[in-house]
Design an enzyme around this catalytic site. Structure first.
Site, PDB file in Angstrom:
ATOM      1  N   CYS A 380     -65.478  22.224 -85.504  1.00  0.00           N
ATOM      2  CA  CYS A 380     -64.733  21.026 -85.125  1.00  0.00           C
ATOM      3  C   CYS A 380     -65.518  20.225 -84.092  1.00  0.00           C
ATOM      4  CB  CYS A 380     -63.341  21.409 -84.646  1.00  0.00           C
ATOM      5  SG  CYS A 380     -62.191  20.016 -84.576  1.00  0.00           S
ATOM      6  N   HIS A 516     -61.269  24.567 -88.932  1.00  0.00           N
ATOM      7  CA  HIS A 516     -61.190  25.784 -88.113  1.00  0.00           C
ATOM      8  C   HIS A 516     -61.118  27.020 -89.022  1.00  0.00           C
ATOM      9  CE1 HIS A 516     -60.626  23.996 -84.084  1.00  0.00           C
ATOM     10  NE2 HIS A 516     -60.122  22.975 -84.776  1.00  0.00           N
ATOM     11  N   GLU A 518     -61.711  30.037 -88.396  1.00  0.00           N
ATOM     12  CA  GLU A 518     -61.211  31.237 -87.719  1.00  0.00           C
ATOM     13  C   GLU A 518     -59.731  31.481 -87.989  1.00  0.00           C
ATOM     14  OE1 GLU A 518     -60.855  27.947 -84.489  1.00  0.00           O
ATOM     15  OE2 GLU A 518     -62.098  28.430 -86.234  1.00  0.00           O
TER      16      GLU A 518
END
Length: 544
Positions: A380, A516, A518
């Site tokens: 990001c 993102h 994750e």
């Protein structure tokens, strides 16, 4: 109808209610039950989207674009069940909906009160969409006794009465501290916490006792006597070498077995914990180690990058190595040489963030990774820093910057005012509410065939979760590509760059993504980008 499990907390916050809830959900799943987890947060914010990571930790984003509590990340990582807007509610959202109904006249002129109107709204939220579940686990944020939590405790008390004894259970997580000076465990905080809970009409069925020392049987019997529950339902919850051992540890002390007995279930199949045993073995017996520098700006609070740290661990699990994360405040590089902090690491990751503070330090970290060919992962805001660094140092645009931090002559990162989601065009403007300017939730992307990321994913079509306002300015894409930083992933309409990379042999592993990743990584299903990034760090460790 789903059986309801309510998880409450007492004594102090941060005892691990979210983790305990997630582990219990995983245990019930391992026995073959279908579960879902929800979080009730008493604070008055409508959602945590505008809350500082220094106060609240990370904001977890769901596929449908909800900005939620970080505990939903635990839920997903442990159960694999994708969360949604329906799985996190706050006092702010509840009161907003009640007031909207009152303004529309839906209460027919009646006086609107906490009981029954607010509590009814909470109960409606809890029960929505639970018809096909075996168990719904509902965690109540904060601790018993918090004034803002009272409507939630009252709502679950009412629900317990309404659904019946065999359809609900109350699990209460407390602290049993060890006093070094006295050389003993103290049960009084737990006794008082349960007393507080019983005073509002809730008798816990299971006590989960957090402690750094083993809880002797005598102490369990003492707690049981004072708290009016059988000693075998006083469950010790000790510190663990890895959070992924929690399902195994809780089963060993009978947590799931005793809970099922509360529901009158005595013949449930034994849990299959094989995948958790595999994960724990990988975490506790790695074959090597890599050092990853995370250069960010929210270093004071451990939970600010919770999902990121877990995803790095998952990448280590996939490669059978321990990932030693070094959290570095990016502002350090604005006064000190980056090399002294980064020359010993095997990978550099620049995570998401907002605002101007620490930007130049992040850019220095990107520059070090690019020039020294250290594996680099930008997420990001980290992608934005990579674009600015490339524009300045490779394309010669000395004044390149993001328009988030002013009005640069070369805004290589800018606010894109329109994008497509599904069959609809969504727009945003700088003057809208902060949440209204976000691109939130899951968006698809098309990857360039033959690119590094296409190889990593093993596909040319992906879907990832976003949370950002600013985008890579497409007007500079060609100029950046001529310098070596190429777009390798686009939004399906070809208007928004999603992934950029420096391909081999110019750099061994240099990828920046607008989303993102994750948020979708799990211990038993590591995200492809983290798996590949750690693999590159392993190769780098052999060169350092």
């Amino acid at each position: 109808m789903a059986r309801l499990i309510f998880i409450t907390g007492g004594v102090v916050s941060s005892l691990g209610k979210g983790l305990a809830s997630a582990a219990l959900g995983a245990l019930l799943q391992a026995r073959g039950y279908k579960v879902r987890l929800r979080k009730l947060d008493p604070y008055l914010n409508v959602d945590p989207g505008t809350m500082s990571p220094h106060q609240h930790g990370e904001v977890y984003v769901t596929d449908d674009g909800a900005e939620t509590d970080l505990d939903l990340g635990h839920y997903e990582r442990f159960t694999g069940v994708a969360s949604s807007k329906a799985d996190n509610i706050t006092s702010g959202r509840i009161y907003s909906q009640v007031i909207e109904k009152e303004r529309r006249g839906e209460y027919l002129g009646r006086t609107v009160q906490v009981i029954p109107h607010v509590t009814d709204m909470i109960k409606e939220f809890i029960l929505a969409g639970t018809e096909d579940l075996d168990f719904l686990l509902c965690e109540i944020g904060g601790t018993v006794g918090d004034i803002e939590g009272l409507p939630f405790f009252e709502a679950i008390r009412q629900l317990g009465n309404e659904v019946g004894r065999d359809q609900h259970a109350f699990v209460h997580l407390t602290l049993v501290p060890y006093l070094e000076a006295a050389g003993e465990l103290k049960t009084k905080p737990t006794q008082h916490s349960v007393k507080e809970l019983r005073a509002i009409g809730i008798q816990p069925d299971i006590l989960l006792c957090r402690s750094e020392k083993p809880l002797p049987d005598d102490e369990r019997r003492k707690i049981g006597l004072f708290c009016n529950i059988p000693a075998e339902r006083v469950i010790p919850a000790l510190d663990l070498p890895t959070i992924y051992r929690a399902p195994i540890a809780y089963h060993e002390v009978g947590f799931d077995t005793q809970l099922l007995k509360v529901f009158g279930i005595n013949d449930a199949p034994n849990p299959d914990l094989s995948k958790w045993n595999w994960v724990v073995d990988r975490v506790t017996n790695p074959e090597g180690e890599v050092r990853i520098a995370v250069v960010g700006k929210y270093m004071q609070v451990k939970d600010s990058y919770k999902s990121l740290n877990e995803a790095l661990t998952h990448g280590g699990i996939a490669n059978n190595v321990k990932v030693r994360v070094e959290m570095i405040d990016s502002t350090i590089f604005e006064r000190d040489d980056a090399a002294s902090f980064l020359e010993h690491v095997h990978g550099i990751l620049v995570p998401g963030g907002f605002g101007e503070r620490g930007v130049e330090g992040k850019i220095e970290a990107v520059k070090f990774a690019r020039e020294h060919k250290v594996p680099f992962f930008g997420i990001c805001y980290g992608l934005h820093m990579a674009v600015i660094e490339a524009a300045r140092d490779m394309a010669g645009l000395d004044d390149a910057n993001t328009s988030e931090n002013g009005h640069p002559k070369n805004p290589v990162i800018a606010l894109m005012t329109e994008w497509v989601k599904g069959n609809q065009v969504e727009t945003r403007s700088e003057t809208a509410d902060l949440g209204g300017t976000m691109r939130l939730g899951a968006f698809p992307a098309a990857l360039t065939p033959g690119s590094h990321v296409a190889q990593v994913y093993g596909s040319t079509t992906i879907s990832e979760r976003h949370r950002h306002r600013y985008e890579v300015n497409v007007n500079y894409v060609k100029q950046l590509a001529e310098c070596g930083l190429q777009v390798s992933g686009w939004s399906p309409d070809g208007r928004l760059p999603e992934i950029m990379e420096i391909p081999e042999p110019a750099h061994p592993w240099f990828i920046g993504v607008q989303f993102h990743p994750e948020l979708k990584s799990k211990p038993f299903d590591p995200h492809p980008l983290f798996k590949s990034f750690i693999a590159a760090a392993v190769r780098q460790s052999r060169l350092v």
